[in-house]
Design an enzyme around this catalytic site. Structure first.
Site, PDB file in Angstrom:
ATOM      1  CG  HIS A 139      -1.741   1.214   1.386  1.00  0.00           C
ATOM      2  ND1 HIS A 139      -3.054   1.301   0.976  1.00  0.00           N
ATOM      3  CD2 HIS A 139      -1.446   2.430   1.919  1.00  0.00           C
ATOM      4  CE1 HIS A 139      -3.529   2.513   1.263  1.00  0.00           C
ATOM      5  NE2 HIS A 139      -2.572   3.217   1.834  1.00  0.00           N
ATOM      6  CD  GLU A 140       1.691   3.550   3.761  1.00  0.00           C
ATOM      7  OE1 GLU A 140       1.999   4.657   3.262  1.00  0.00           O
ATOM      8  OE2 GLU A 140       0.632   3.357   4.391  1.00  0.00           O
ATOM      9  CG  HIS A 143       0.266   6.283  -0.490  1.00  0.00           C
ATOM     10  ND1 HIS A 143      -0.838   6.798  -1.136  1.00  0.00           N
ATOM     11  CD2 HIS A 143      -0.197   5.713   0.651  1.00  0.00           C
ATOM     12  CE1 HIS A 143      -1.927   6.542  -0.422  1.00  0.00           C
ATOM     13  NE2 HIS A 143      -1.574   5.884   0.676  1.00  0.00           N
TER      14      HIS A 143
END
Lengths: 418, 155
Positions: A139-140, A143
């Site tokens: 997920h990160e 980003h």
């Protein structure tokens, strides 16, 4: 003074970023270096476990995008594109203080840093309790690469953590989101084929099944036609699944399948190998007494070698060999120019030789000629029944390979084995 | 050592860790909505690095952050509509019943573990709900004899 200093820091790191062709902020280079920083190890997992999980997380993004990631533990830190670390409360020089156990578990910055809140209970994959570090890392990293939160069930970019199911993977939406920033995966292939195998049901019936494989250099992918993607975890080194064929790649795959013959061949350079499907390896010596590898000139007299590619046409029981702009068949009147054997349906829309792969697809019941990032479909009987004016074996206007077979992406060589 | 008793360390406890402040009332909900950009988009890219020349102390940043958040919250407490608007937006994107009220379901959602990156950032069209079409293969694969399964296939 502080603002000017910060502006300077930001402008230095901002050079790593660029406006992509889609005018989105994204990395401007395709190979990115990452590191788990030494002062940011988690106290909950071994360092090796942490690094393994991050290697896997980066590889998962690599499998669905043109990006490649390599762990770099030696370069100066400022040369590392993505830095990861764990911390609690006030941490790692970050102004976003972590909140303790619960709620915020991590955050990431477009400049390349990912921070994990070590007050959270991070766990390795497939451990039932806690928060999956792998899922959070994926997920990160999303980003860092430029993705915002996506409020869609199943998306890895949902902001809230959902307990991990038995496994999680990038769904269609996540793949297309990252490809909107970095483009789809493109590249030429060495060969493409449907691997036929026979299986026995529990009732003793023999059924025919097939799997589709794409090969490039020393790697291959299994393509799941019904899912419009490759198998999770691919590519795989050739020697893992195909024992005995050249490890750095092949030129062609041919499956001669008729009432009288059932033989699989791999071609590379001036040689070819016969594959023993029963034992899942190449023949050293086949039942006919031939030793392998053999010279193409011995097994297929008159066929020039090395070849570009080849395929077996079950319609006429011939192997078609491609080299430069010629097509060779072990029959009279060959070799012929490729445009004579496979004429263009639309003038000038033709590969004109140097074919990368010739592929008969059982899924589509059609023959495809691949060259570079394009392919041409061969006119079939059904096409001619609908449009009788089409030439026999004509090549329909080209299309893009990545718009037909999706997400066949390279990974960094160091990521082939995690 | 952080204490644990299970073989797989699954019950490991954090030493000296404190619990994150839970979202329990309208005020903390407003802080939540402010932090993640639902009241006003956040300029997430303003990274402040600790440096000898840029001596933002941790306490200064704490006070600044709290002041900003309180300032925004106070301003918006005067304007209840802004809070309701932000709350409904959060409920909508989170798949909750859009009530405009800080109800139990919303409180539970706000207290879930989540990423610290704001949902609404300056300069971005947020949040992304559904902008990409579903899988749209050109061909009908009903006759495929592949043994490949659906997404339950294990890596």
């Amino acid at each position: 003074r502080r603002k000017r200093h910060l502006a300077g820091l930001i402008s230095k790191t901002r050079k790593k970023r660029d406006l992509s062709q889609t005018d989105h902020m994204a990395f401007s280079k395709k190979v990115l270096k990452w590191r788990l920083i030494g002062e940011g190890y988690s106290s909950q997992l071994t360092i090796e476990d942490q690094r393994y999980i991050f290697r896997l997380a980066f590889r998962m993004w690599s499998e669905v995008s043109p990006l490649e990631f390599v762990e770099d533990t030696h370069a100066p830190l400022e040369d590392v594109d993505i830095r990861l670390g764990f911390g609690t409360g006030r941490h790692l020089g970050c102004n976003q203080k972590f909140d303790g156990t619960g709620q915020e578990f991590a955050h990431a910055w477009f400049l390349g840093d990912i921070h994990f809140d070590d007050d959270e209970h991070f766990t390795a994959p497939n451990v039932g309790s806690g928060i999956s570090l792998l899922k959070v890392a994926v997920h990160e990293i999303g980003h860092v690469l430029g993705l915002p939160h996506i409020y869609r069930p199943g998306s890895i970019m949902q902001p809230s953590y959902l307990p991990q199911e038995s496994s999680f993977e990038m769904n269609w939406m996540d793949r297309k989101a990252i490809q909107q920033l970095y483009g789809a995966c493109k590249g030429r292939f060495d060969t493409v084929f449907d691997w036929i195998r026979k299986e026995k049901t529990p009732y003793g019936e023999v059924v025919i099944r097939f799997n589709t494989y794409f090969m490039r250099d020393g790697w291959y992918w299994l393509y799941e036609n019904r899912n419009n993607r490759t198998r999770y975890g691919d590519p795989v080194p050739l020697q893992t699944g195909w024992h005995g064929i050249p490890m750095d790649g092949v030129d062609a795959y041919v499956h001669v399948w008729s009432r009288k013959r059932d033989a699989v061949y791999f071609f590379r350079g001036t040689q070819f190998w016969k594959y023993d499907s029963e034992n899942d390896q190449v023949f050293r010596q086949d039942p006919e007494g031939h030793r392998y590898p053999r010279l193409i000139s011995e097994g297929f007299p008159g066929v020039p070698s090395p070849i570009d590619t080849a395929f077996y046409d079950r319609r006429d029981s011939h192997i078609y060999f491609f080299k430069n702009n010629l097509v060779s068949v072990m029959a009279s009147s060959f070799p012929k120019n490729i445009r004579d054997v496979f004429p263009p349906v639309v003038n000038r829309d033709h590969p004109d030789g140097n074919i990368d792969a010739a592929y008969f697809s059982y899924t589509h019941n059609a023959i495809f000629l691949l060259k570079g990032i394009r392919f041409w479909q061969v006119v079939g009987s059904r096409d001619r029944w609908q449009r009788p004016f089409l030439p026999r074996n004509g090549l329909l206007p080209h299309k893009e390979v990545d718009q037909h077979w999706f997400d066949i992406c390279n990974v960094h060589p160091t990521a082939l084995k995690l | 050592e952080k204490p644990f008793h299970n073989r797989d360390h699954s019950d490991m406890q954090s030493l000296n860790s404190h619990q994150a402040q839970a979202v329990t009332d309208k005020y903390t909900a407003e802080l939540f909505l402010s932090r993640y950009g639902f009241i006003e988009p956040v300029n997430w890219e303003e990274v402040q690095l600790e440096d000898s020349d840029a001596s933002f102390s941790g306490d200064f940043l704490d006070d600044l952050q709290a002041t900003i958040q309180e300032g925004i919250s106070v301003a918006h407490l005067r304007d209840n509509q802004a809070f309701i608007s932000a709350l409904t937006e959060f409920q909508r994107v989170s798949g909750l019943p859009v009530t405009g009220v800080f109800d139990e379901a919303t409180k539970v959602a706000m207290n879930k573990p989540r990423c610290g990156v704001p949902d609404k950032e300056m300069g971005l069209t947020n949040p992304v709900v559904a902008t990409v079409p579903e899988s749209s293969g050109d061909f009908d694969f009903e006759n495929s004899t592949s043994t490949s399964n659906n997404t339950t296939t294990v890596r």
